[in-house]
Design an enzyme around this catalytic site. Structure first.
Site, PDB file in Angstrom:
ATOM      1  N   TYR A  93     -19.239  18.099 -54.346  1.00  0.00           N
ATOM      2  CA  TYR A  93     -19.530  19.076 -55.406  1.00  0.00           C
ATOM      3  C   TYR A  93     -19.071  18.584 -56.782  1.00  0.00           C
ATOM      4  O   TYR A  93     -19.323  17.436 -57.132  1.00  0.00           O
ATOM      5  CB  TYR A  93     -18.870  20.434 -55.071  1.00  0.00           C
ATOM      6  CG  TYR A  93     -19.249  20.920 -53.702  1.00  0.00           C
ATOM      7  CD1 TYR A  93     -18.300  21.130 -52.721  1.00  0.00           C
ATOM      8  CD2 TYR A  93     -20.590  21.123 -53.383  1.00  0.00           C
ATOM      9  CE1 TYR A  93     -18.661  21.557 -51.451  1.00  0.00           C
ATOM     10  CE2 TYR A  93     -20.966  21.552 -52.115  1.00  0.00           C
ATOM     11  CZ  TYR A  93     -19.993  21.762 -51.165  1.00  0.00           C
ATOM     12  OH  TYR A  93     -20.355  22.175 -49.912  1.00  0.00           O
ATOM     13  N   TYR A 140     -28.895  29.469 -41.458  1.00  0.00           N
ATOM     14  CA  TYR A 140     -27.885  28.846 -42.325  1.00  0.00           C
ATOM     15  C   TYR A 140     -26.476  29.303 -41.926  1.00  0.00           C
ATOM     16  O   TYR A 140     -25.551  28.483 -41.778  1.00  0.00           O
ATOM     17  CB  TYR A 140     -28.166  29.178 -43.789  1.00  0.00           C
ATOM     18  CG  TYR A 140     -27.060  28.737 -44.708  1.00  0.00           C
ATOM     19  CD1 TYR A 140     -26.182  29.658 -45.275  1.00  0.00           C
ATOM     20  CD2 TYR A 140     -26.847  27.384 -44.965  1.00  0.00           C
ATOM     21  CE1 TYR A 140     -25.127  29.252 -46.079  1.00  0.00           C
ATOM     22  CE2 TYR A 140     -25.796  26.968 -45.780  1.00  0.00           C
ATOM     23  CZ  TYR A 140     -24.951  27.909 -46.324  1.00  0.00           C
ATOM     24  OH  TYR A 140     -23.896  27.500 -47.123  1.00  0.00           O
ATOM     25  N   VAL A 169     -15.710  24.452 -46.282  1.00  0.00           N
ATOM     26  CA  VAL A 169     -14.775  25.467 -46.810  1.00  0.00           C
ATOM     27  C   VAL A 169     -13.749  25.911 -45.752  1.00  0.00           C
ATOM     28  O   VAL A 169     -12.762  26.560 -46.069  1.00  0.00           O
ATOM     29  CB  VAL A 169     -15.591  26.670 -47.349  1.00  0.00           C
ATOM     30  CG1 VAL A 169     -16.048  27.608 -46.241  1.00  0.00           C
ATOM     31  CG2 VAL A 169     -14.825  27.404 -48.419  1.00  0.00           C
ATOM     32  N   LYS A 211     -24.434  20.534 -43.705  1.00  0.00           N
ATOM     33  CA  LYS A 211     -25.585  20.331 -44.589  1.00  0.00           C
ATOM     34  C   LYS A 211     -26.243  18.946 -44.471  1.00  0.00           C
ATOM     35  O   LYS A 211     -27.478  18.854 -44.416  1.00  0.00           O
ATOM     36  CB  LYS A 211     -25.171  20.619 -46.038  1.00  0.00           C
ATOM     37  CG  LYS A 211     -24.783  22.098 -46.251  1.00  0.00           C
ATOM     38  CD  LYS A 211     -24.168  22.350 -47.610  1.00  0.00           C
ATOM     39  CE  LYS A 211     -23.878  23.825 -47.842  1.00  0.00           C
ATOM     40  NZ  LYS A 211     -23.170  24.080 -49.118  1.00  0.00           N
ATOM     41  N   SER A 247     -19.922  23.676 -44.708  1.00  0.00           N
ATOM     42  CA  SER A 247     -20.885  22.862 -45.469  1.00  0.00           C
ATOM     43  C   SER A 247     -21.061  21.460 -44.941  1.00  0.00           C
ATOM     44  O   SER A 247     -22.002  20.762 -45.346  1.00  0.00           O
ATOM     45  CB  SER A 247     -20.461  22.798 -46.942  1.00  0.00           C
ATOM     46  OG  SER A 247     -20.805  23.993 -47.586  1.00  0.00           O
TER      47      SER A 247
HETATM   48  O1  DON Z   1     -22.234  29.478 -47.605  1.00  0.00           O
HETATM   49  C1  DON Z   1     -21.018  29.347 -47.781  1.00  0.00           C
HETATM   50  O2  DON Z   1     -20.447  29.696 -48.831  1.00  0.00           O
HETATM   51  C2  DON Z   1     -20.214  28.700 -46.643  1.00  0.00           C
HETATM   52  N1  DON Z   1     -20.834  29.025 -45.370  1.00  0.00           N
HETATM   53  C3  DON Z   1     -20.181  27.199 -46.822  1.00  0.00           C
HETATM   54  C4  DON Z   1     -19.555  26.742 -48.124  1.00  0.00           C
HETATM   55  C5  DON Z   1     -18.755  25.469 -47.999  1.00  0.00           C
HETATM   56  O3  DON Z   1     -18.384  25.044 -46.934  1.00  0.00           O
HETATM   57  C6  DON Z   1     -18.372  24.812 -49.281  1.00  0.00           C
HETATM   58  N2  DON Z   1     -17.600  23.623 -49.033  1.00  0.00           N
HETATM   59  N3  DON Z   1     -16.540  23.366 -49.549  1.00  0.00           N
END
Ligand code: DON
Length: 337
Positions: A247, A195, A265, A73, A70
């Site tokens: 978040y 994405y 993540v 983003k 993320s």
């Molecule tokens: O789309 C997803 O769930 C992961 N590719 C990215 C989510 C993420 O990194 C949330 N951050 N803490």
């Protein structure tokens, strides 16, 4: 407490102290909902600071590669703002903190927009705005921008990309919900491929510090001198990072740490001190909100010790009013006269 103008030895010593204090913290769990991420070494921990003058300070595992997830983003949001302008992007992606988890299948009921570009929904909408004649050209466009921000050619982790594609049904639901409300247009599978690819780009804690310093340096990479982002979009990107980047921990983060940030993540955290420095941290074990446990502790410690908080009393006052008065030849108005 020292100021952000602390001498290099102070910054370097603080990074080593942060590493020493937190490298044995064992709380949290490594993400496995994307199976490939579960292979990370939970012991890894690196912290890096890059100033807008190109000075680098680091401690721990700053060369270990992990997927940006993320943290991609803000950079894709910057691409969308640069390519389409603020008003068009705002018509598709809000700027409000959602207070929900990053992968919530929810849109703002008042506008049918995703709440902001830092949650999965808003990020997928931003991915849909990447320009190019086909998915290959669009994917190269994002890889080129990320590489320019990092100051080196980055690459895709094909195993993580495949793992995300095979398990990304929650994101597919989010994408089709947005298609239903006209918040994305085009081929959903192609948008999701972009994405998943952006999330699967490999970086190190040092890369994140350079990418953060590029944002802090108003869009110009301090190591290469390359202008990567249009200066007009930096304010928007840092504002949304500040209010939404962590978040449902974003409120407490603004209260305790007080710098624009974005977590990922895989265990990365990016911090930006406007016009001063970028911070990159990496440790795979996450708290209940999906933020790196050791990373949160390290950036909180650095903010407290270096006085990085946006509203810290150590930050020298803004010269904005003085600049305006100097430009207009003074002319202070006596109230009530
Ligand atoms: O789309 C997803 O769930 C992961 N590719 C990215 C989510 C993420 O990194 C949330 N951050 N803490």
């Amino acid at each position: 407490m020292s100021s952000p103008n602390a001498s290099p030895t102070i910054v370097g010593n603080l990074l080593h102290e942060a590493y020493k204090q937190f490298h044995e913290v064992d709380d949290g769990t490594v993400a496995t909902y994307i199976p490939e991420l579960g292979k990370a070494d939970p012991g890894h921990f690196g912290i890096c600071v890059m100033s807008v003058d190109g000075d680098c300070y680091e401690s721990g595992d700053c060369d270990v590669e992990f997927t940006i997830q993320s943290i991609s983003k803000p950079f894709v949001y910057a691409m969308a703002l640069t390519d389409h302008g603020r008003d068009m992007v705002y018509s598709r992606i809000g700027v409000e903190p959602s207070g929900d988890a990053f992968n919530s299948i929810v849109l703002d009921q008042k506008t049918n927009r995703p709440f902001n570009a830092m949650v999965n929904a808003g990020a997928i909408a931003a991915s849909s705005l990447i320009q190019g004649v086909n998915v290959e050209e669009r994917a190269e466009a994002q890889m080129a921008v990320f590489s320019a921000a990092a100051g080196r050619r980055l690459r895709l982790d094909q195993s993580v990309y495949r793992s995300e594609t095979e398990t990304g049904n929650r994101n597919r639901a989010i994408a089709w919900l947005m298609m239903n409300f006209g918040m994305i247009e085009g081929n959903v599978d192609e948008i999701l491929s972009l994405y998943f690819q952006q999330c699967s780009i490999l970086v190190t804690a040092r890369d994140l510090a350079v990418m953060g310093a590029t944002l802090a340096n108003m869009g110009t990479n301090p190591l290469t001198g390359e202008n990567v982002f249009e200066i007009g979009c930096i304010q928007d990107v840092l504002s949304v990072m500040f209010t939404c980047g962590m978040y449902d921990y974003s409120g407490e983060w603004a209260f305790r740490v007080g710098i624009p940030a974005k977590s990922g993540v895989a265990g990365g955290i990016l911090g930006v001190v406007n016009r001063q420095l970028g911070i990159g941290a990496y440790s795979p074990k996450l708290d209940s909100r999906g933020n790196s446990v050791r990373g949160v502790k390290a950036l909180t410690y650095l903010s407290e010790e270096l006085g990085l908080h946006a509203f810290n009393f150590m930050n020298h006052g803004s010269h904005f009013l003085k600049n305006v008065l100097d430009r207009d030849g003074g002319g202070a108005v006596t109230p009530g006269v």
